[in-house]
Design a protein around this motif. Structure first.
Motif, PDB file in Angstrom:
ATOM      1  N   VAL A  24      52.391   8.618  -0.565  1.00  5.33           N
ATOM      2  CA  VAL A  24      51.397   8.380  -1.622  1.00  5.33           C
ATOM      3  C   VAL A  24      52.065   8.013  -2.949  1.00  5.33           C
ATOM      4  O   VAL A  24      51.552   7.169  -3.694  1.00  5.33           O
ATOM      5  N   ASN A  25      53.204   8.637  -3.249  1.00  6.86           N
ATOM      6  CA  ASN A  25      53.904   8.288  -4.493  1.00  6.86           C
ATOM      7  C   ASN A  25      54.422   6.849  -4.454  1.00  6.86           C
ATOM      8  O   ASN A  25      54.512   6.185  -5.493  1.00  6.86           O
ATOM      9  N   SER A  26      54.755   6.382  -3.258  1.00  2.00           N
ATOM     10  CA  SER A  26      55.259   5.009  -3.113  1.00  2.00           C
ATOM     11  C   SER A  26      54.139   3.975  -3.161  1.00  2.00           C
ATOM     12  O   SER A  26      54.378   2.812  -3.493  1.00  2.00           O
ATOM     13  N   LEU A  27      52.918   4.396  -2.840  1.00  2.00           N
ATOM     14  CA  LEU A  27      51.785   3.461  -2.764  1.00  2.00           C
ATOM     15  C   LEU A  27      50.844   3.561  -3.962  1.00  2.00           C
ATOM     16  O   LEU A  27      49.832   2.862  -4.010  1.00  2.00           O
ATOM     17  N   VAL A  28      51.173   4.403  -4.930  1.00  2.00           N
ATOM     18  CA  VAL A  28      50.224   4.696  -6.008  1.00  2.00           C
ATOM     19  C   VAL A  28      49.893   3.471  -6.858  1.00  2.00           C
ATOM     20  O   VAL A  28      48.810   3.396  -7.456  1.00  2.00           O
ATOM     21  N   GLU A  29      50.779   2.494  -6.919  1.00  2.00           N
ATOM     22  CA  GLU A  29      50.505   1.285  -7.700  1.00  2.00           C
ATOM     23  C   GLU A  29      49.632   0.301  -6.935  1.00  2.00           C
ATOM     24  O   GLU A  29      49.076  -0.624  -7.545  1.00  2.00           O
ATOM     25  N   ARG A  30      49.495   0.502  -5.629  1.00  2.00           N
ATOM     26  CA  ARG A  30      48.720  -0.443  -4.809  1.00  2.00           C
ATOM     27  C   ARG A  30      47.295   0.037  -4.519  1.00  2.00           C
ATOM     28  O   ARG A  30      46.418  -0.774  -4.234  1.00  2.00           O
ATOM     29  N   TYR A  31      47.090   1.377  -4.588  1.00  2.00           N
ATOM     30  CA  TYR A  31      45.797   1.935  -4.201  1.00  2.00           C
ATOM     31  C   TYR A  31      45.356   3.024  -5.165  1.00  2.00           C
ATOM     32  O   TYR A  31      46.168   3.616  -5.887  1.00  2.00           O
ATOM     33  N   ASP A  32      44.051   3.286  -5.160  1.00  2.00           N
ATOM     34  CA  ASP A  32      43.468   4.438  -5.849  1.00  2.00           C
ATOM     35  C   ASP A  32      43.494   5.586  -4.838  1.00  2.00           C
ATOM     36  O   ASP A  32      42.727   5.590  -3.868  1.00  2.00           O
ATOM     37  N   ILE A  33      44.380   6.566  -5.038  1.00  5.59           N
ATOM     38  CA  ILE A  33      44.664   7.564  -3.999  1.00  5.59           C
ATOM     39  C   ILE A  33      44.171   8.947  -4.399  1.00  5.59           C
ATOM     40  O   ILE A  33      44.408   9.412  -5.524  1.00  5.59           O
ATOM     41  N   THR A  34      43.510   9.603  -3.448  1.00  3.31           N
ATOM     42  CA  THR A  34      43.145  11.011  -3.572  1.00  3.31           C
ATOM     43  C   THR A  34      43.816  11.778  -2.446  1.00  3.31           C
ATOM     44  O   THR A  34      43.735  11.381  -1.286  1.00  3.31           O
ATOM     45  N   VAL A  35      44.497  12.855  -2.800  1.00  8.08           N
ATOM     46  CA  VAL A  35      45.071  13.765  -1.804  1.00  8.08           C
ATOM     47  C   VAL A  35      44.229  15.034  -1.818  1.00  8.08           C
ATOM     48  O   VAL A  35      44.035  15.650  -2.867  1.00  8.08           O
ATOM     49  N   GLN A  36      43.714  15.395  -0.655  1.00 10.52           N
ATOM     50  CA  GLN A  36      42.904  16.609  -0.545  1.00 10.52           C
ATOM     51  C   GLN A  36      43.527  17.545   0.485  1.00 10.52           C
ATOM     52  O   GLN A  36      43.928  17.119   1.566  1.00 10.52           O
ATOM     53  N   THR A  37      43.621  18.821   0.123  1.00  6.74           N
ATOM     54  CA  THR A  37      44.148  19.831   1.047  1.00  6.74           C
ATOM     55  C   THR A  37      43.022  20.760   1.468  1.00  6.74           C
ATOM     56  O   THR A  37      42.030  20.932   0.746  1.00  6.74           O
TER      57      THR A  37
END
Length: 374
Positions: A24-37
């Protein structure tokens, strides 16, 4: 910008969690990312890029509460779990771990792209499918709705197909290994009070039955009785820690085995060790074996899914029989023949090209965008 949801149990100190943060840290510039636990816990929460949205299902994370919620999730249909626990609109929803997270995402909207990850050998480690009640038919129904199921090794893919019969769309996606970053972290002084004094084995992983640390300790006992001079550094935490420490005490090997807990820069210690050892009963990929390879460290491992593939059936490291005796013989071999370590380190360096983070990330982008080829 496409919106992605990554769902995982926790952001604890395990391999899958570390891989998730890398992805996710590598893709953060390409996508709007949500991480849910599922449970709000884990040392890797603070490692998430600040642009990534973080959510959780349950704030409470005690052992008893987790046990209760795991049972609730086991017996609740996937569509109800999804409605209860997932909110928001996403272009792609990713279940990044086997079990409950896969079950939850499988109950979502069929118009949304769904991707699942398999990090382990499901045939050898059936606990990962215990969330699917009441039968394997439920397991197949869950995996069959995913647009892609990403398996972290070819052997993990084969194992999934043994467990889940039918038309499940799979892709082998190796864990991304940032060789430059790993070697840079190895240069920074470690955060533990340990100094190398003799021939050293290093191993890293959650202290769970799957990792085979009990067998490692038994092998250590035999080698100590034979008068071998060495030490073993075990990095990680987990539910078996108390039992393993007790076993080490009963075996009278506390002077040889060091339980050093979680380290934020474990690469420093891996690099210092003479040998990285993997004693696992079962794996899917083994991120730590790959990281040892990236560091140019000599590797010995039990024969199991993941390490066997990473080491190319023993071409780039020593593969031990998957047993206590196999672990003992492998350790004894390198202790008695230290001259082979130079060759093993050269083989690790040679194997580094097997890991190409840019290729893996491009592959992941194609999968979440629905552009992969089958």
């Amino acid at each position: 910008m496409r919106k992605l949801l990554f769902l995982i149990d926790t952001l604890g100190g395990g391999g899958a969690e570390k891989v998730l943060v890398t992805v996710v840290n590598s893709l953060v510039e390409r996508y709007d990312i949500t991480v849910q636990t599922l449970f709000d816990e884990g040392v890797y929460r603070e490692k998430l890029n600040e642009q990534i949205k973080y959510r959780y299902c349950f704030k409470e994370s005690g052992k008893n509460f987790r046990r209760i919620m795991q049972r609730v999730m086991k017996y609740t249909p996937s569509n109800l779990l999804y409605k209860w626990l997932i909110s928001g609109n996403y272009d792609c929803e990713i279940a990044f771990l086997e079990g409950a997270t896969t079950k939850i995402i499988s109950g979502g909207n069929s118009s949304v792209r769904r991707v699942a990850w398999v990090h382990t050998d499901l045939a050898a480690f059936p606990d990962s499918i215990s969330a699917f009640y009441p039968s394997k038919r439920t397991l197949f129904s869950a995996y069959s709705v995913f647009d892609t199921v990403c398996c972290v090794s070819k052997q993990a893919e084969e194992s999934l197909k043994q467990v889940v019969s039918g038309n499940v769309k799979t892709k082998v996606v190796y864990n991304p290994i940032n060789i430059v970053s790993i070697n840079e972290r190895a240069k920074h002084l470690g955060d533990k009070a340990w100094v190398k004094r003799c021939f050293t084995f290093c191993t890293v992983g959650r202290l769970v039955q799957q990792k085979g640390f009990d067998r490692l300790l038994t092998a250590v006992k035999i080698l100590k009785q034979e008068g071998k001079i060495f030490e073993v550094c075990i990095f990680g935490t987990g539910p078996e820690e108390k039992n393993l420490r007790s076993l080490a005490k009963n075996l009278d090997i506390e002077d040889v085995v060091h339980f050093l807990g979680f380290s934020s820069n474990v690469e420093y210690y891996m690099k210092k060790a003479d040998v990285y050892i993997c004693s696992s009963r079962a794996e899917g990929f083994s991120l730590t074996v790959a990281e040892a390879i990236a560091l140019g460290v000599a590797v010995i491992s039990t024969e199991c899914t993941g390490p066997t593939e990473i080491l190319d059936d023993g071409k780039f490291g020593i593969l031990m029989t998957n047993s206590t005796e196999g672990i003992y013989k492998g350790m004894k071999q390198v202790i008695e023949n230290p001259e082979i370590l130079s060759d093993l380190r050269k083989k690790s360096i040679e194997r580094r090209d097997f890991f190409n983070i840019d290729e893996v990330l491009d592959q992941i982008c194609k999968i979440v965008d629905g552009k992969e080829d089958f």
